[in-house]
Enzyme design. Structure first.
Site, PDB file in Angstrom:
ATOM      1  N   GLU A  56       0.915  -1.055   0.040  1.00 12.30           N
ATOM      2  CA  GLU A  56      -0.137  -0.015  -0.211  1.00 12.30           C
ATOM      3  C   GLU A  56       1.035   1.150  -0.019  1.00 12.30           C
ATOM      4  O   GLU A  56       1.624   1.526   0.956  1.00 12.30           O
ATOM      5  CB  GLU A  56      -0.714   0.165   1.344  1.00 12.30           C
ATOM      6  CG  GLU A  56      -1.948  -0.855   1.359  1.00 12.30           C
ATOM      7  CD  GLU A  56      -2.540  -0.694   2.865  1.00 12.30           C
ATOM      8  OE1 GLU A  56      -2.300   0.533   3.625  1.00 12.30           O
ATOM      9  OE2 GLU A  56      -3.188  -1.638   3.325  1.00 12.30           O
ATOM     10  N   ASP A  67      -4.820   8.827  11.372  1.00 16.82           N
ATOM     11  CA  ASP A  67      -3.471   7.963  11.553  1.00 16.82           C
ATOM     12  C   ASP A  67      -2.964   8.369  12.745  1.00 16.82           C
ATOM     13  O   ASP A  67      -3.279   9.674  13.219  1.00 16.82           O
ATOM     14  CB  ASP A  67      -2.651   8.371  10.584  1.00 16.82           C
ATOM     15  CG  ASP A  67      -3.064   7.773   9.277  1.00 16.82           C
ATOM     16  OD1 ASP A  67      -2.735   6.516   9.150  1.00 16.82           O
ATOM     17  OD2 ASP A  67      -3.052   8.383   8.188  1.00 16.82           O
TER      18      ASP A  67
END
Ligand SMILES: Cc1ncc(COP(=O)(O)O)c(C=O)c1O
Lengths: 270, 429
Positions: A56, A67
């Protein structure tokens, strides 16, 4: 354009191969441009060589709300160093040219700004296989689903422990390639234990879809990868690899090797 | 007099079922939070038809927050606005000192209905944080407020207020360390805590249902003002103006006038050092459509869709986005949005202090500056209704530095604000 072998097809092969070997696939996340564009290409190549089945490639974004600190720090550094959207596409192209399989992980606004159709076209011609969209749900994704379908790219959506059955059904129906199951309620970041909400979520999702299911958020070592591999088709590792990346290619190689053993049930624990 | 609950009654100007105002709004957010916003939407829908909820909201707005807020005819200020009549809607007189309490009381009641025990909030100027801490204290909820580190310094008084009220203030050190980053942290908290926590979003932005729900809780501003102006002057104002950060005080006062075709609606955005300098926070004037913090709207972004850093002397307007309904009204031409620089806002701040004995929030001073400009344009027959969204106690330190009225040695940091006379460090008051 209709391609003879599409990104969706090639993504499917990742999971059929792993399944034939009676194991889960290992999916490695690293952001483009960290520490440099060239450096990220090296790290991603290293991850593929050391046993990742798919990478990814993270597209750095200024406001990554899903995140935790490790990835925030890395994408911040990449942005400060001047990484651009086209660098992410370039990294994908270079990886694909060497036979690597790559999807892009991106927050949605950079794609909107680039142009959804243009992004799909350019990613497909770079050899990318699909896009994971942490802040785009299928409800808002009509244009993207059209573009992805046209280019043979896999739209990869997330489900979470909080997703209702109705939403899991709708999300899996829009997803191609594999479904991304978030193991816990939280942001990215390595955790000490794999939460048991992950097993429940995967079981729930399986009642709605035959798609392969990748589990991410919190996996940090071979033992955890082994645990997740027992119930999922793919094990997704991000923050732990980004932390390793701070120590260079050798550290990424070491962790990837350990994780690759883990998804094969060969990790002896630590 | 209109009551707060009438703001929730529904109007002819609603988004679609999924929160879209034309191409704007919607939900651009992680799947993990969709169940939570669905729950908020469903609970709000039930609550706004529940007479008990509506009565409780009205009781709190009246007996606790002090509604209705008055309208003041600012006659001495008007002399500087081409003689136009300037009417101030006094949201600064609400408990906690700004309009923010209107929304917070509604959402805190909703939190109780949902059975959640903790609230989180983002704050820029600290007014929303103070309002949230206040409601949390009143209703026995745990409260954590995210605030950019830069803002904890320039709005230190409000940090102290929140702490006195029992809230935990978390300084955010990521990114530009201002309001945008506080929102990011609040979202990150919410993804992990959503089982027992409600996120009291502080402006009419974010994912559906927040833009609509926050607007409804603030519609009382415009509903009251419309009635007050009609009663006192037997006419509607020619223009209704407000400052626009995320857009909650502006949409609250604008909305009840949407069907009054003769009433101009003008929002004033923070132009910082000037839109042409790039150091500003004027999202509609200087931005383009994009998705940030849950909704599609105007946004300050670069060619790659990365959010740009913003600049404003006003912490509450220092934000790169704006609520989706404003984007819609701007495109439709029903409202217009104009920039006001730091210097213009501070001039208006001083003028309001000196002519009316009212120290406004620096956010609200942007609206005053706009009204002065508009008054000169419209002339002496015009009536302009201004939303005075908050009071300026929190800004005394910033203003004192700007005008050089305090010995700089006695202030915590020595850096003079932009625009200060380089030689003397002073400014005329
Ligand atoms: C007094 C005051 N006015 C206006 C604003 C800007 O917010 P909004 O545009 O949502 O009204 C703030 C935000 O902190 C504020 O404190």
């Amino acid at each position: 354009m209709t391609r003879s072998v599409t990104g969706v097809d090639r993504l499917g092969e990742v999971f059929t191969t792993a399944k034939a070997e009676d194991r889960a696939a290992l999916i490695a996340y690293l952001p483009a441009g960290y520490p440099t564009v060239k450096g990220s290409l090296g790290l991603l190549t290293q991850a593929l060589e050391a046993g990742a089945d798919l990478v990814e490639v993270g597209l750095p974004y200024s406001d990554p709300v899903l995140d935790g600190p490790v990835i925030q720090h890395a994408v911040d550094a990449a942005l400060k160093a001047g990484v651009r959207v086209r660098d992410t596409l370039e990294v994908v192209e270079q990886l694909a040219a060497r036979g690597g399989r790559a999807v892009v992980m991106t927050y949605w606004n950079p794609v909107l700004r680039y142009g959804v159709d243009a992004f799909a076209r350019d990613l497909a011609s770079a050899g990318g296989l699909g896009v994971i969209t942490p802040d785009l749900v299928p409800d808002e994704g009509a244009g993207w689903l059209d573009a992805a379908g046209r280019e043979g790219l896999a739209p990869i959506f997330l489900v979470a422990p909080s997703s209702t059955d109705e939403r899991i059904a709708a999300t899996t129906a829009a997803t191609r390639g594999f479904l991304y199951a978030a193991s816990t309620m939280g942001v990215t970041g390595a955790r000490d234990a794999v939460s048991d909400t992950a097993t429940t979520l995967v079981e729930r999702a399986r009642t709605h879809t035959d798609l392969p299911i990748g589990v991410g958020l919190g996996v940090r070592n071979g033992a955890q990868a082994g645990e997740v591999a027992r119930f999922a088709d793919g094990v997704i590792v991000g923050s732990a690899l980004v932390s390793a990346a701070e120590h260079g290619r050798a550290a990424v190689a070491r962790l990837t090797t350990e994780l690759a053993a883990g998804v094969r049930g060969q990790h002896t624990g630590r | 007099m209109t009551s707060a609950s009438q703001g929730l009654a529904g109007t002819a100007h609603e988004p679609d079922d999924r929160g879209h105002f034309g191409p704007y709004g919607g939900r651009f957010m992680p799947e993990a939070l969709i169940a939570a916003v669905d729950e908020v939407a469903a609970e709000y829908e039930k609550a706004r038809h529940d007479p008990e909820f509506l009565a409780e909201l009205d009781r709190l707005q009246r007996d606790y927050a002090g509604r209705p807020s008055p309208v003041t005819d600012a006659r001495r200020l008007a002399e500087h606005a081409g003689g136009a009549r300037i009417l101030l809607k006094r949201e600064d007189l609400n408990h906690t000192g700004s309009h923010k309490i209107n929304n917070v009381l509604g959402q805190a009641l909703l939190t109780k209905r949902m059975g959640k025990r903790r609230v989180i909030a983002e704050t820029g100027a600290g007014q929303h944080g103070v309002a949230t801490a206040t409601a949390a204290a009143l209703m026995g909820l745990e409260c954590q407020v995210y605030m950019g580190e830069v803002d904890t310094e320039r709005q230190a008084l409000n940090v102290a207020r929140m702490r006195l009220l029992g809230a935990e203030v978390v300084p955010v050190t990521t990114g530009s360390r201002t309001l945008k980053d506080a929102l990011n942290e609040a979202y990150r908290d919410w993804v992990s805590s959503v089982g027992h926590t409600h996120y009291i979003l502080g402006t009419a932005a974010g994912p559906h249902p927040f833009p609509r729900m926050v607007r409804d809780f603030h519609r009382v501003i415009g509903l009251e003002a419309r009635e007050q102006v009609l009663a006192a002057y037997d006419r509607l104002p020619d223009a209704v103006v407000a400052c626009v950060g995320g857009g909650s005080n502006a949409i609250g006062i604008f909305h009840p006038f949407l069907d009054d075709a003769g009433v101009r609606l003008v929002g004033y955005e923070a132009a910082g050092d000037g839109v042409e300098t790039g150091r500003h926070a004027a999202s509609i004037t200087g931005g383009s459509p994009g998705a940030l913090h849950g909704a599609m709207s105007y946004l300050l972004q670069d060619a790659d869709g990365q959010t740009l850093e913003t600049h404003s002397i006003s912490a509450g307007l220092d934000y790169p986005g704006v609520g989706p309904e404003h984007a819609f009204l701007a495109d439709a031409g029903r409202a217009t949005y104009e920039p006001v620089t730091d210097a213009e806002a501070m001039d208006a701040f001083r003028l309001l202090c000196r002519t009316e004995g009212i120290i406004p929030a620096i956010e609200s001073a942007h609206a005053i500056a706009g009204a002065l400009r508009l008054g000169r344009e419209l002339g002496p027959d015009a009536t302009i209704l201004v939303n005075l969204s908050g009071r300026g106690d929190k800004d005394v330190d910033t203003a004192a530095r700007w005008f050089g009225v305090v010995d700089p040695e006695s202030l915590p940091t020595e850096e003079p604000p932009p625009g200060t006379d380089a030689q003397t460090g002073e400014r005329e008051l």
